[in-house]
Write a protein that holds these residues in place. Structure first.
Motif, PDB file in Angstrom:
ATOM      1  N   GLU A  63       0.813  -1.223   0.000  1.00  0.00           N
ATOM      2  CA  GLU A  63       0.000   0.000   0.000  1.00  0.00           C
ATOM      3  C   GLU A  63       0.841   1.265   0.000  1.00  0.00           C
ATOM      4  O   GLU A  63       0.321   2.360  -0.259  1.00  0.00           O
ATOM      5  N   GLY A  64       2.119   1.174   0.304  1.00  0.00           N
ATOM      6  CA  GLY A  64       2.956   2.362   0.349  1.00  0.00           C
ATOM      7  C   GLY A  64       4.061   2.227   1.380  1.00  0.00           C
ATOM      8  O   GLY A  64       4.421   1.113   1.793  1.00  0.00           O
ATOM      9  N   GLU A  65       4.604   3.370   1.816  1.00  0.00           N
ATOM     10  CA  GLU A  65       5.706   3.369   2.774  1.00  0.00           C
ATOM     11  C   GLU A  65       5.198   3.624   4.192  1.00  0.00           C
ATOM     12  O   GLU A  65       4.280   4.427   4.393  1.00  0.00           O
ATOM     13  N   CYS A  66       5.807   2.943   5.145  1.00  0.00           N
ATOM     14  CA  CYS A  66       5.479   3.115   6.566  1.00  0.00           C
ATOM     15  C   CYS A  66       6.757   3.435   7.330  1.00  0.00           C
ATOM     16  O   CYS A  66       7.858   3.139   6.887  1.00  0.00           O
ATOM     17  N   ILE A  67       6.576   4.039   8.500  1.00  0.00           N
ATOM     18  CA  ILE A  67       7.716   4.304   9.369  1.00  0.00           C
ATOM     19  C   ILE A  67       7.335   3.933  10.793  1.00  0.00           C
ATOM     20  O   ILE A  67       6.227   4.225  11.265  1.00  0.00           O
ATOM     21  N   ASN A  68       8.228   3.220  11.455  1.00  0.00           N
ATOM     22  CA  ASN A  68       8.043   2.815  12.842  1.00  0.00           C
ATOM     23  C   ASN A  68       8.935   3.706  13.703  1.00  0.00           C
ATOM     24  O   ASN A  68      10.157   3.667  13.602  1.00  0.00           O
ATOM     25  N   ILE A  69       8.308   4.526  14.546  1.00  0.00           N
ATOM     26  CA  ILE A  69       9.034   5.439  15.416  1.00  0.00           C
ATOM     27  C   ILE A  69       8.706   5.091  16.863  1.00  0.00           C
ATOM     28  O   ILE A  69       7.579   5.277  17.310  1.00  0.00           O
ATOM     29  N   GLU A  70       9.673   4.539  17.558  1.00  0.00           N
ATOM     30  CA  GLU A  70       9.499   4.173  18.966  1.00  0.00           C
ATOM     31  C   GLU A  70       8.237   3.334  19.166  1.00  0.00           C
ATOM     32  O   GLU A  70       7.419   3.589  20.030  1.00  0.00           O
ATOM     33  N   ASN A  71       8.088   2.302  18.320  1.00  0.00           N
ATOM     34  CA  ASN A  71       6.992   1.337  18.393  1.00  0.00           C
ATOM     35  C   ASN A  71       5.644   1.905  17.968  1.00  0.00           C
ATOM     36  O   ASN A  71       4.609   1.271  18.204  1.00  0.00           O
ATOM     37  N   GLU A  72       5.607   3.082  17.343  1.00  0.00           N
ATOM     38  CA  GLU A  72       4.393   3.620  16.749  1.00  0.00           C
ATOM     39  C   GLU A  72       4.554   3.613  15.233  1.00  0.00           C
ATOM     40  O   GLU A  72       5.545   4.111  14.704  1.00  0.00           O
ATOM     41  N   ILE A  73       3.574   3.054  14.533  1.00  0.00           N
ATOM     42  CA  ILE A  73       3.656   2.919  13.080  1.00  0.00           C
ATOM     43  C   ILE A  73       2.822   3.997  12.410  1.00  0.00           C
ATOM     44  O   ILE A  73       1.647   4.180  12.731  1.00  0.00           O
ATOM     45  N   TYR A  74       3.428   4.730  11.468  1.00  0.00           N
ATOM     46  CA  TYR A  74       2.750   5.759  10.697  1.00  0.00           C
ATOM     47  C   TYR A  74       2.732   5.334   9.222  1.00  0.00           C
ATOM     48  O   TYR A  74       3.710   4.834   8.700  1.00  0.00           O
ATOM     49  N   GLY A  75       1.611   5.593   8.566  1.00  0.00           N
ATOM     50  CA  GLY A  75       1.480   5.233   7.168  1.00  0.00           C
ATOM     51  C   GLY A  75       0.452   4.124   7.003  1.00  0.00           C
ATOM     52  O   GLY A  75      -0.247   3.757   7.948  1.00  0.00           O
ATOM     53  N   PRO A  76       0.323   3.590   5.770  1.00  0.00           N
ATOM     54  CA  PRO A  76       1.213   3.829   4.626  1.00  0.00           C
ATOM     55  C   PRO A  76       0.929   5.157   3.913  1.00  0.00           C
ATOM     56  O   PRO A  76      -0.221   5.576   3.805  1.00  0.00           O
ATOM     57  N   TYR A  77       2.002   5.785   3.438  1.00  0.00           N
ATOM     58  CA  TYR A  77       1.938   6.982   2.609  1.00  0.00           C
ATOM     59  C   TYR A  77       2.640   6.685   1.282  1.00  0.00           C
ATOM     60  O   TYR A  77       3.343   5.686   1.134  1.00  0.00           O
ATOM     61  N   ASP A  78       2.428   7.572   0.317  1.00  0.00           N
ATOM     62  CA  ASP A  78       3.085   7.380  -0.982  1.00  0.00           C
ATOM     63  C   ASP A  78       4.603   7.433  -0.835  1.00  0.00           C
ATOM     64  O   ASP A  78       5.322   6.635  -1.417  1.00  0.00           O
ATOM     65  N   ARG A  79       5.090   8.420  -0.097  1.00  0.00           N
ATOM     66  CA  ARG A  79       6.514   8.560   0.180  1.00  0.00           C
ATOM     67  C   ARG A  79       6.682   9.106   1.596  1.00  0.00           C
ATOM     68  O   ARG A  79       5.828   9.863   2.077  1.00  0.00           O
ATOM     69  N   ILE A  80       7.777   8.755   2.243  1.00  0.00           N
ATOM     70  CA  ILE A  80       8.107   9.283   3.562  1.00  0.00           C
ATOM     71  C   ILE A  80       9.538   9.789   3.521  1.00  0.00           C
ATOM     72  O   ILE A  80      10.432   9.144   2.970  1.00  0.00           O
ATOM     73  N   PHE A  81       9.759  10.960   4.117  1.00  0.00           N
ATOM     74  CA  PHE A  81      11.098  11.541   4.186  1.00  0.00           C
ATOM     75  C   PHE A  81      11.400  11.818   5.658  1.00  0.00           C
ATOM     76  O   PHE A  81      10.768  12.669   6.269  1.00  0.00           O
ATOM     77  N   TYR A  82      12.351  11.069   6.203  1.00  0.00           N
ATOM     78  CA  TYR A  82      12.657  11.233   7.617  1.00  0.00           C
ATOM     79  C   TYR A  82      14.040  11.836   7.784  1.00  0.00           C
ATOM     80  O   TYR A  82      15.048  11.141   7.928  1.00  0.00           O
TER      81      TYR A  82
END
Length: 366
Positions: free
Chosen positions: A99-118
């Protein structure tokens, strides 16, 4: 004569026991798995055996994070941002799904988004461990992302704004302090007190949001770009950095100074422990380089290690194109490792190697 021979044999066996390194298996690999190039982090103290690596499966094309011998997470296109070798749940990593890109930050998952820039200026991109200073507060949950062709920014407090939309209110992580940014971006109000930022009036402030980091003690780190306009386009001209305390606004001369997030002090750049520091378990700027071998006809990772102990009387030397290592000038029949370090605590050389289907760590006591 017999007793003398027995004594000499005992001394020889004793010396051999000191000369041979001990071996510990860190990871057992599947036949289709290999270490993802460059993705290995190890402890720099050998007694804890804390380590992380990312494996690649040539059949499924999956990548797997292995943390202290445990397979923690499997996905496509894993990208590591922050790894805490003492607590995996503090880690930050990005990955891809159907479905897209996800990011796991300190055990919290954000996304999916088309693109993620961290990435942003407030994040020092350190890999933390018991031997390194831990960053007590950074805006870990801030990142930008793209969705349906639009660009957005996710702030540390959970709010989401379109890129360049004005955000006025900021809350400290402990929810005890509040900062309000004036629309002019030349004044910040913290807990009811106004702080004027000494940005010259003839400077044009960027439309993009500042990097504002409000700490749990009510102090604030503030970064703001100023621009010049050419052909109706904005270009960054300079960046102003400030540390705001209840008593003053401290300007930071970024050419010679930096703000230390751990101590909340402004320090000289030449004293900085950053990514170029040899004590960092993963050095972003000095990762092994790939080089081409004319003889073998393919690319190699150019691993090259030279270590000394604290007394400078012992040395460890290994190179990618040699099938042995040197310790104090003596040859040992071990392949060049993927990681090597001197463990000051145990006064030993430690190195990590890939051997068939295993990643192993060796310890050579001095």
């Amino acid at each position: 004569m017999k007793q003398l021979l027995i004594l000499l044999a005992c001394l020889l066996l004793q010396n051999m026991s000191y000369a041979l390194p001990t071996r510990k298996v860190l990871v057992n690999l599947k036949p289709s798995e290999s270490l993802l190039s460059g993705e290995y982090v190890s402890n720099i103290h050998g007694d804890s055996y804390n380590f992380l690596c990312v494996l690649y499966d040539s059949i499924t094309h999956d990548q797997t994070i292995v943390y202290n011998g445990i397979r923690k997470f499997t996905a496509y296109n894993i990208e590591l941002y922050y790894i805490d070798l003492d607590d995996f749940e503090k880690s930050i990593y990005q990955y891809s799904t159907e479905e897209g890109e996800c990011i796991n930050i300190e055990n919290e998952i954000y996304g999916p988004y088309d693109r993620i820039f961290y990435y942003h200026d407030l994040f020092p991109m350190w890999y933390s461990g018991s031997s390194l200073p831990s960053t007590h507060y950074i805006n870990r949950h801030e990142f930008s992302f793209k969705q349906m062709g639009e660009d957005f920014f996710h702030y540390n407090d959970g709010t989401i704004y379109k890129i360049n939309d004005f955000k006025s209110d900021y809350i400290s992580p402990n929810k005890k302090h509040k900062a309000i940014l004036d629309e002019s971006k030349r004044m910040v109000t913290i807990d009811g007190s106004n702080y004027v930022l000494p940005i010259p009036v003839d400077e044009i402030i960027s439309k993009s949001a500042p990097d504002l980091c409000l700490f749990d003690d009510g102090t604030c780190y503030y970064v703001q770009d100023v621009i010049y306009v050419c052909d109706n386009k904005d270009f960054t001209k300079d960046t102003y950095c400030f540390y705001i305390t209840p008593s003053e606004v401290k300007a930071i001369n970024t050419e010679i100074e930096y703000f230390d997030f751990d101590t909340h002090e402004i320090k000289l750049l030449n004293n900085r422990r950053d990514n170029n520091d040899s004590h960092n378990p993963r050095n972003f700027w000095n990762l092994p380089k790939e080089i081409y071998s004319e003889e073998k006809g393919y690319w190699f990772i150019n691993y090259d290690f030279y270590l000394q102990d604290k007394s400078k009387r012992h040395s460890f030397f290994a190179k990618w194109d040699h099938d042995y290592i040197l310790i104090d000038g003596k040859k040992y029949n071990y392949a060049c490792p993927i990681k090597a370090f001197y463990d000051n605590k145990s006064n030993s050389f430690r190195w990590v190697s890939i051997e068939k289907n295993q990643i192993v760590m060796y310890n050579y006591s001095l």
